[in-house]
Design a protein around this motif. Structure first.
Motif, short mmCIF file in Angstrom:
data_model
loop_
_atom_site.label_atom_id
_atom_site.label_comp_id
_atom_site.label_asym_id
_atom_site.label_seq_id
_atom_site.Cartn_x
_atom_site.Cartn_y
_atom_site.Cartn_z
N HIS A 157 0.95 -1.15 -0.04
CA HIS A 157 -0.10 0.03 -0.06
C HIS A 157 0.88 1.30 0.19
N PRO A 158 0.79 2.16 -0.93
CA PRO A 158 1.12 3.60 -0.69
C PRO A 158 1.31 4.42 0.15
N CYS A 159 2.27 4.72 0.83
CA CYS A 159 2.58 5.53 2.12
C CYS A 159 1.51 6.51 1.91
N PHE A 160 0.51 7.28 2.86
CA PHE A 160 -0.12 8.38 3.31
C PHE A 160 0.32 9.31 3.59
N GLY A 161 1.53 9.46 3.86
CA GLY A 161 2.62 10.03 5.20
C GLY A 161 1.46 10.80 6.52
N CYS A 162 0.79 9.84 6.61
CA CYS A 162 0.61 10.66 8.21
C CYS A 162 1.40 10.68 9.21
N ALA A 163 3.29 11.53 9.08
CA ALA A 163 3.94 11.75 9.56
C ALA A 163 3.76 13.29 9.55
N GLU A 164 3.45 13.32 8.20
CA GLU A 164 4.23 14.77 7.80
C GLU A 164 2.92 15.77 7.42
N LYS A 165 3.34 17.07 8.42
CA LYS A 165 2.60 17.84 7.90
C LYS A 165 2.16 18.06 7.27
N GLY A 166 0.49 18.85 6.95
CA GLY A 166 0.28 19.60 5.24
C GLY A 166 0.69 18.28 4.01
N VAL A 167 0.44 16.73 4.64
CA VAL A 167 0.18 15.68 3.65
C VAL A 167 -0.50 13.91 4.03
N GLY A 168 -0.16 14.38 5.50
CA GLY A 168 -1.03 12.90 5.97
C GLY A 168 -2.12 13.78 6.50
N PHE A 169 -3.62 13.50 5.75
CA PHE A 169 -4.66 13.61 6.19
C PHE A 169 -5.32 14.72 5.53
N THR A 170 -4.14 15.38 4.03
CA THR A 170 -4.20 16.60 3.61
C THR A 170 -4.31 16.42 2.41
N ILE A 171 -3.21 15.87 1.92
CA ILE A 171 -3.39 15.41 0.48
C ILE A 171 -3.67 14.31 0.49
N PRO A 172 -4.85 14.00 -0.49
CA PRO A 172 -5.72 12.97 -1.13
C PRO A 172 -5.00 11.68 -1.40
N MET A 173 -5.33 10.10 -1.22
CA MET A 173 -4.19 9.45 -0.82
C MET A 173 -3.83 9.13 -2.52
N PHE A 174 -4.76 9.61 -3.37
CA PHE A 174 -4.29 8.86 -4.39
C PHE A 174 -3.31 9.87 -5.40
N THR A 175 -3.78 10.90 -4.96
CA THR A 175 -2.49 12.02 -5.40
C THR A 175 -0.84 12.22 -5.85
N GLN A 176 -0.67 12.41 -6.89
CA GLN A 176 0.88 12.16 -6.93
C GLN A 176 1.37 13.02 -6.80
N VAL A 177 2.64 13.06 -5.76
CA VAL A 177 3.47 14.11 -5.34
C VAL A 177 4.41 14.73 -5.91
N GLU A 178 5.15 15.98 -5.85
CA GLU A 178 6.79 16.21 -6.55
C GLU A 178 7.78 15.60 -5.82
N VAL A 179 8.58 15.09 -6.49
CA VAL A 179 9.46 14.35 -5.97
C VAL A 179 10.62 15.13 -5.21
N LEU A 180 10.83 15.42 -3.57
CA LEU A 180 12.16 15.82 -3.48
C LEU A 180 12.77 15.71 -3.65
N SER A 181 13.70 14.54 -3.92
CA SER A 181 14.95 14.05 -3.72
C SER A 181 14.94 12.97 -4.75
N PRO A 182 15.43 13.95 -6.76
CA PRO A 182 14.94 12.92 -7.56
C PRO A 182 16.80 12.35 -7.15
N THR A 183 16.58 10.80 -8.08
CA THR A 183 17.99 10.39 -8.38
C THR A 183 19.24 11.41 -8.79
#
Lengths: 63, 377
Positions: B295-321
């Motif tokens: 199951h994808p991480c839904f960001g429960c630990a991060e303010k502004g992410v968990g319970f905020t950004i909808p679960m199936f919405t893709q996010v910007e990658v902060l640490s590209p490879t």
């Protein structure tokens, strides 16, 4: 004259519960239980994608 | 640590060998990002019963999941270790007494340990309408937190609700749910977000204080850097699939079944700071954390992410490879199966079965082996 006993908090449960009892002649004649905490999860769930409702509803109680 | 010191540990923790205990302390040092050479110092701190700090644990707008995560691990000594290295003076879920008795033990601990006790807050603090949405013993939780925090030696906000607001603060935040750091502005509050948080992060924080007499290094949000210094994406076991461009496109597809990266399903690992992939949950071995179970991480630990950004919405990658820019990469993707290729494969399979049937018949028709004569019934 009825005696009133209040137990708040009720411990060893999840949540915040308060019990009020009315006692007359050594017997409980009336009692009330009341939840002492409200988060409004019903309101928080409104308008969300139903596929993620479980994330919120599941966390009503963590026990 | 001497054998005598260990006898005390054994009496308190039950059936644990000295070797296991020392190994545990080494793991603890590693989890804290310290040299394992500091394990003896940690062992010494745990062994000394005089150092047990009094702890007052308050519950606000919470589900008791944080307490459960602490008590449920299958590891035989984690809950006993936590409950053994601290003196838990007040905890609503674990108090023997109720009502006035419980409130009396809270008042007594505050009086006797003023300035020394550790306050652990579980749950958000509702501030709307003067805090009436959470009351304990007739007091609002808001006033209780302010009162107990005033004399606390250290304050820990456990779980996302206490650390940044969590579920109760989700839109439209009907009760004005607020985090402990916001209510206690100006005080140092250690935050251990997560829904639930990992109990090892609480244990490690407490052990750090006991062993070194100070809080572990914290970031600007009060999170210990040993646990929240990295993004989940940075240590995810599925990161190689992300780097190689192998994604699950929808639940139950081939990529999902093969354990590919869950980014396209809305995984919030790229924007969530936590050590879930490293320490995982419940001591059950590899894979017991959300991404590990598919199951994808839904960001429960991060303010502004968990319970905020909808679960199936893709996010910007902060640490590209970085490798993608430095080295040529040939993405290896599963070959899409079209109906025509599937039919061809099916036909080939049919041919193969036919061929083997013929071969079997031929075998049967071949002359009998003189060494192994076939018996006639």
């Amino acid at each position: 004259m009825a005696k009133r006993i209040t137990i708040d908090p009720i411990t060893r449960i999840e949540g915040h519960l308060r019990i009020d009892c009315e006692i007359e002649g050594g017997k409980v004649t009336n009692a009330w239980s009341s939840g002492q905490m409200w988060r409004g999860i019903e309101l928080i769930l409104q308008g969300r994608d139903p596929r993620e409702a479980w994330i919120f509803a599941q966390r009503i109680c963590g026990v | 640590m001497t054998t005598d010191d260990f006898k005390g540990i054994k009496a308190r923790l039950g059936d644990i060998s000295r070797r296991d205990f020392m190994r545990y302390c080494s793991i603890m040092a590693g989890a804290l990002g310290l040299s394992t050479g500091l394990a003896p110092r940690i062992a010494q701190a745990i062994a000394d019963p005089k150092r047990r700090p009094p702890v007052i644990w308050l519950h606000g707008q919470e589900c008791t999941g944080c307490t459960e995560t602490l008590l449920r691990p299958s590891h035989p000594s984690l809950d006993s270790l936590i409950l053994d290295i601290i003196s838990l003076d007040y905890h609503e879920t674990l108090c023997a007494g109720a009502g006035q008795q419980a409130e009396a033990s809270l008042a007594q601990s505050m009086r006797e340990n003023a300035g020394k006790y550790v306050l652990i807050i579980e749950g958000a603090i509702p501030v709307k309408d003067n805090g009436i949405y959470c009351k304990i013993g007739g007091k609002t939780f808001l006033s209780l937190v302010e009162e107990v925090a005033a004399q606390a030696g250290a304050i820990i906000a456990i779980g996302s609700c206490a650390a940044w607001g969590g579920i109760p603060s989700a839109h439209p935040n009907p009760t004005g749910a607020t985090s402990a750091p916001e209510v206690l502005k100006g005080k140092t509050v250690v935050t251990l977000p997560g829904c639930p948080p990992n109990p090892y992060n609480l244990l490690s924080t407490v052990v750090h204080v006991l062993s070194f007499g100070k809080l572990p290094k914290l970031d600007s949000l009060g999170r210990p850097t040993f646990a929240y210094g990295r993004l989940i994406h940075e240590n995810c076991e599925r990161r190689p699939h992300f780097d190689a461009g192998r994604f699950a496109e929808k639940f139950g597809d081939e990529g999902h079944r093969l354990g590919y990266c869950l980014y396209k399903l809305g995984c919030k690992g790229p924007v969530t700071h936590a050590n879930c992939p490293e320490i995982q949950f419940n001591d059950l071995g590899g894979g017991t954390w959300p991404v590990g179970t598919g199951h994808p991480c839904f960001g429960c630990a991060e303010k502004g992410v968990g319970f905020t950004i909808p679960m199936f919405t893709q996010v910007e990658v902060l640490s590209p490879t970085p490798f993608a820019r430095q080295a040529p990469i040939i993405p290896e993707r599963p070959v899409p199966v079209s109906p025509i290729t599937a039919a061809l494969a099916g036909g080939a399979l049919g041919l193969a079965i036919g061929a083997s049937a013929v071969a079997l018949r031929k075998l049967k028709d071949s002359p009998d082996d003189p060494d192994h004569p076939v018996k006639e019934d």
